[in-house]
Scaffold this active site. Sequence first.
Site, PDB file in Angstrom:
ATOM      1  N   CYS A 114       5.006  11.519   7.151  1.00  0.00           N
ATOM      2  CA  CYS A 114       4.920  12.905   6.725  1.00  0.00           C
ATOM      3  C   CYS A 114       5.226  12.929   5.234  1.00  0.00           C
ATOM      4  O   CYS A 114       6.252  12.401   4.796  1.00  0.00           O
ATOM      5  CB  CYS A 114       5.920  13.757   7.504  1.00  0.00           C
ATOM      6  SG  CYS A 114       6.027  15.459   6.907  1.00  0.00           S
ATOM      7  N   CYS A 117       8.732  14.987   4.505  1.00  0.00           N
ATOM      8  CA  CYS A 117      10.085  14.518   4.851  1.00  0.00           C
ATOM      9  C   CYS A 117      10.185  13.013   5.081  1.00  0.00           C
ATOM     10  O   CYS A 117      11.258  12.518   5.440  1.00  0.00           O
ATOM     11  CB  CYS A 117      10.601  15.259   6.074  1.00  0.00           C
ATOM     12  SG  CYS A 117       9.797  14.771   7.619  1.00  0.00           S
ATOM     13  N   CYS A 137      -3.533   6.689  14.223  1.00  0.00           N
ATOM     14  CA  CYS A 137      -2.897   6.356  15.492  1.00  0.00           C
ATOM     15  C   CYS A 137      -1.426   6.786  15.394  1.00  0.00           C
ATOM     16  O   CYS A 137      -0.616   6.119  14.746  1.00  0.00           O
ATOM     17  CB  CYS A 137      -3.037   4.850  15.715  1.00  0.00           C
ATOM     18  SG  CYS A 137      -2.510   4.306  17.333  1.00  0.00           S
TER      19      CYS A 137
END
Length: 149
Positions: A114, A117, A137
Site C-alpha cells: 500500500c 501505509c 496476486c
Amino acid sequence: MLNWNNIIGFINRGNPVPDKRIEKTDEEWAEQLTPEQFYVTRKHGTERSFSNDLCRSFDPGLYSCVCCGTLLFDASEKFESGTGWPSFTQPIKQNSIKYIKDISFGMIRVETQCNTCDAHLGHVFPDGPEPSGLRYCMNGEALVKKNHK
C-alpha cells in the site's frame, strides 16, 4: 493502463507519490489488526493459498487496504487466476500501490505494498490477462471488500 514496463520503471526510477501517508508503530498496528492481518501486512507474510474467502468472491465492490482504508482495487479488474489468492489486473489508481524489487527465497519478484501505509499486499507478475498482462496476486488478509451501494 499500467503494464509490466511501467512496473519496472517504478522500481528503477521511483514509485508514484501517494495522495497521503499514514505511519504507525508496530504496537499501534498490532492493536488495530488481527494476528494474521498483522503477520501478512506488517511482517511481509503470506497466507495459505485458497484460505481466504476473497479468493472466491467476484461480486461487484471495491477493495481497500485492511490497515489504512486506502482504495486499492475494483472488483471489475478481478479474475480467477487459479493461484489461490485474489488476483487483479489493475489498481484503482496508479499511485495506490508501491512496487519493490523482492529477491527473497532465491527468486526475483515485485512486491506490492500500500503506497499510503507500506502494508505488504502481495506481488505483481507479468503473466496476467490482456490487455495489461498484469496479475496482482494479493493476500486476502491485506484487503477489505466494500460492496457497491
